[in-house]
Write a protein that holds these residues in place. Structure first.
Motif, short mmCIF file in Angstrom:
data_model
loop_
_atom_site.label_atom_id
_atom_site.label_comp_id
_atom_site.label_asym_id
_atom_site.label_seq_id
_atom_site.Cartn_x
_atom_site.Cartn_y
_atom_site.Cartn_z
N THR A 170 10.61 2.23 -6.28
CA THR A 170 9.58 2.84 -7.11
C THR A 170 9.09 1.89 -8.20
O THR A 170 8.16 2.22 -8.93
CB THR A 170 10.11 4.12 -7.80
OG1 THR A 170 11.04 3.77 -8.84
CG2 THR A 170 10.76 5.04 -6.80
N VAL A 171 9.73 0.73 -8.32
CA VAL A 171 9.40 -0.21 -9.39
C VAL A 171 8.32 -1.17 -8.92
O VAL A 171 8.42 -1.76 -7.85
CB VAL A 171 10.65 -1.01 -9.82
CG1 VAL A 171 10.28 -2.07 -10.84
CG2 VAL A 171 11.68 -0.06 -10.40
N GLU A 172 7.30 -1.32 -9.76
CA GLU A 172 6.21 -2.23 -9.41
C GLU A 172 6.67 -3.68 -9.51
O GLU A 172 7.33 -4.07 -10.47
CB GLU A 172 5.01 -2.01 -10.33
CG GLU A 172 3.83 -2.89 -10.00
CD GLU A 172 2.63 -2.60 -10.89
OE1 GLU A 172 1.64 -3.33 -10.77
OE2 GLU A 172 2.71 -1.67 -11.71
N GLN A 173 6.33 -4.47 -8.52
CA GLN A 173 6.67 -5.89 -8.52
C GLN A 173 5.42 -6.70 -8.24
O GLN A 173 4.58 -6.32 -7.43
CB GLN A 173 7.73 -6.20 -7.47
CG GLN A 173 9.04 -5.44 -7.70
CD GLN A 173 10.16 -5.94 -6.82
OE1 GLN A 173 10.17 -7.10 -6.42
NE2 GLN A 173 11.11 -5.09 -6.52
N ASN A 174 5.31 -7.84 -8.94
CA ASN A 174 4.21 -8.73 -8.61
C ASN A 174 4.67 -9.73 -7.57
O ASN A 174 5.74 -9.58 -6.98
CB ASN A 174 3.67 -9.43 -9.88
CG ASN A 174 4.76 -10.25 -10.59
OD1 ASN A 174 5.70 -10.73 -9.96
ND2 ASN A 174 4.61 -10.41 -11.89
N GLU A 175 3.92 -10.77 -7.35
CA GLU A 175 4.24 -11.70 -6.27
C GLU A 175 5.50 -12.51 -6.54
O GLU A 175 6.09 -13.06 -5.62
CB GLU A 175 3.05 -12.64 -6.05
CG GLU A 175 1.80 -11.95 -5.52
CD GLU A 175 0.66 -12.91 -5.31
OE1 GLU A 175 0.83 -14.10 -5.63
OE2 GLU A 175 -0.41 -12.48 -4.84
N THR A 176 5.90 -12.60 -7.80
CA THR A 176 7.04 -13.47 -8.12
C THR A 176 8.30 -12.70 -8.49
O THR A 176 9.39 -13.05 -8.06
CB THR A 176 6.68 -14.42 -9.27
OG1 THR A 176 6.25 -13.64 -10.42
CG2 THR A 176 5.55 -15.35 -8.85
N ASN A 190 19.96 -1.28 -27.39
CA ASN A 190 19.45 -2.35 -26.52
C ASN A 190 19.38 -1.83 -25.09
O ASN A 190 20.37 -1.82 -24.37
CB ASN A 190 20.36 -3.57 -26.59
CG ASN A 190 19.77 -4.78 -25.89
OD1 ASN A 190 18.74 -4.68 -25.22
ND2 ASN A 190 20.40 -5.93 -26.04
N SER A 191 18.18 -1.41 -24.69
CA SER A 191 17.98 -0.89 -23.34
C SER A 191 17.12 -1.85 -22.52
O SER A 191 16.27 -2.56 -23.06
CB SER A 191 17.30 0.49 -23.38
OG SER A 191 18.23 1.51 -23.66
N LYS A 192 17.36 -1.80 -21.21
CA LYS A 192 16.62 -2.63 -20.26
C LYS A 192 15.99 -1.69 -19.23
O LYS A 192 16.65 -0.78 -18.73
CB LYS A 192 17.60 -3.59 -19.58
CG LYS A 192 17.03 -4.45 -18.49
CD LYS A 192 18.16 -5.33 -17.92
CE LYS A 192 17.71 -6.11 -16.70
NZ LYS A 192 18.83 -6.92 -16.13
N GLY A 193 14.71 -1.89 -18.92
CA GLY A 193 14.06 -0.98 -18.00
C GLY A 193 12.84 -1.56 -17.33
O GLY A 193 12.45 -2.70 -17.58
N SER A 194 12.23 -0.72 -16.48
CA SER A 194 11.03 -1.12 -15.74
C SER A 194 10.13 0.09 -15.53
O SER A 194 10.62 1.20 -15.30
CB SER A 194 11.41 -1.70 -14.37
OG SER A 194 12.15 -2.89 -14.48
N PRO A 195 8.80 -0.11 -15.55
CA PRO A 195 7.88 0.96 -15.16
C PRO A 195 8.11 1.34 -13.71
O PRO A 195 8.42 0.48 -12.87
CB PRO A 195 6.50 0.35 -15.36
CG PRO A 195 6.71 -0.81 -16.28
CD PRO A 195 8.08 -1.33 -15.97
N SER A 196 7.94 2.61 -13.40
CA SER A 196 8.20 3.12 -12.07
C SER A 196 7.08 4.07 -11.67
O SER A 196 6.38 4.61 -12.53
CB SER A 196 9.54 3.85 -12.03
OG SER A 196 9.65 4.73 -10.95
N THR A 197 6.91 4.27 -10.38
CA THR A 197 5.92 5.25 -9.92
C THR A 197 6.30 6.67 -10.34
O THR A 197 5.47 7.57 -10.28
CB THR A 197 5.78 5.20 -8.39
OG1 THR A 197 7.05 5.43 -7.78
CG2 THR A 197 5.24 3.85 -7.94
N GLU A 198 7.55 6.87 -10.77
CA GLU A 198 8.00 8.19 -11.22
C GLU A 198 8.07 8.30 -12.73
O GLU A 198 8.44 9.34 -13.26
CB GLU A 198 9.37 8.51 -10.61
CG GLU A 198 9.36 8.62 -9.11
CD GLU A 198 10.74 8.89 -8.55
OE1 GLU A 198 11.22 10.04 -8.68
OE2 GLU A 198 11.34 7.96 -7.99
N GLY A 199 7.76 7.22 -13.44
CA GLY A 199 7.83 7.24 -14.89
C GLY A 199 8.35 5.91 -15.42
O GLY A 199 7.64 4.90 -15.41
#
Length: 282
Positions: A170-176, A190-199
């Protein structure tokens, strides 16, 4: 690898979403069926129910967690009739078969095992059952069934259940590389995260503030309490540590849960170089 568009045809047999729904993909011999438990007797004489297939019983367990049971059958209707008698947790079933005679006992057992593996890896539903036995098939047969499996994944999600879809998908990735962002403050969060198609996904071992500020909304405070009760947040050295990857419905909700105060996700979440999500989204 390029992804190609697919056409999904959903048919509501009674004209409502509360009865039987069939799902088909263009240029695919398979078919998916979704039906509520209480409607199975009404439709069990249909041809789709009389063929071999794999099925997913879906419901809630005693802790109100999403739960599923994955199985196979040479005649789907007969197996579902047994489960109506013997299993109480489920209220809906999805099953997948073939419009021709493509599937047999060996192939549905292979699909059952693979779906079980995918569900465990995704970790979205509680799967409480023994490991299904995988059939011994030729390399060519396995390749064909893996394509069939990928279509089952697509249709299962389209029918409302992402049981086989891992968070990584669900996580968007670019070409690299995948976009990784950080939310932190001087007090030690200190949190680590990524944008997702679900939020927005916050990753395991992120550190949340323990003490909540007055600006934190009741809704997010309640979600944090629920996460503590479920063991997703564990107290550690005056902070909370996240024990499992977790999806928040928005970046702002994820930031507020981390900082234990009102927060704007697009401003608080930043790359390692300090670029905010707000800038990246423009």
């Amino acid at each position: 690898m390029n992804n190609f568009g697919k056409t999904i045809r959903l048919f509501l047999v009674d004209g409502t979403a509360n009865a039987l729904t069939t799902a088909e993909l263009s240029n695919w011999t398979g078919i998916g069926v979704k039906v509520p438990r209480i409607k199975i007797k009404d439709y069990s004489s249909r041809v789709e129910f009389k063929k071999p297939g794999v099925y997913i019983l879906i419901g809630k367990n005693e802790n109100n967690d999403d739960a599923a049971y994955i199985g196979e059958a040479e005649v789907v209707a007969d197996r579902l009739a047994q489960h109506i008698i013997n299993k109480d947790f489920w209220n809906e079933v999805l099953f997948f078969g073939s419009k021709d005679k493509y599937l047999n006992k060996a192939s549905v057992k292979y699909l059952e095992n693979r779906l079980y593996e995918l569900a465990l890896h995704a970790g979205r539903y509680i799967i409480n059952q023994n490991i299904p036995t995988r059939s011994e098939l030729s390399e060519a047969e396995q390749a064909e069934l893996e394509e069939f499996l990928s279509n089952i994944k697509i249709l299962t999600a389209s029918l409302g259940h992402r049981i086989f879809e891992s968070l990584e998908e669900t996580v968007e990735q670019n070409e690299t590389k995948q976009l990784i962002l950080f939310c932190k403050n001087g007090a030690g969060a200190n949190s680590k995260g990524s944008p997702s198609t679900e939020g927005f996904i916050v990753y395991k071992d992120s550190v949340f503030m323990l003490e909540e500020q007055a600006s934190l909304t009741n809704s997010i405070s309640a979600e944090r309490r629920e996460m503590v009760l479920e063991g997703l947040l564990q107290a550690e050295n005056d902070f909370y540590r996240l024990t499992k990857d977790y999806i928040f419905t928005s970046s702002s909700r994820a930031a507020a849960a981390t900082l234990a105060r009102s927060a704007s996700g697009p401003i608080e979440w930043k790359t390692a170089e300090g670029m905010s999500l707000k800038i990246l989204e423009i």
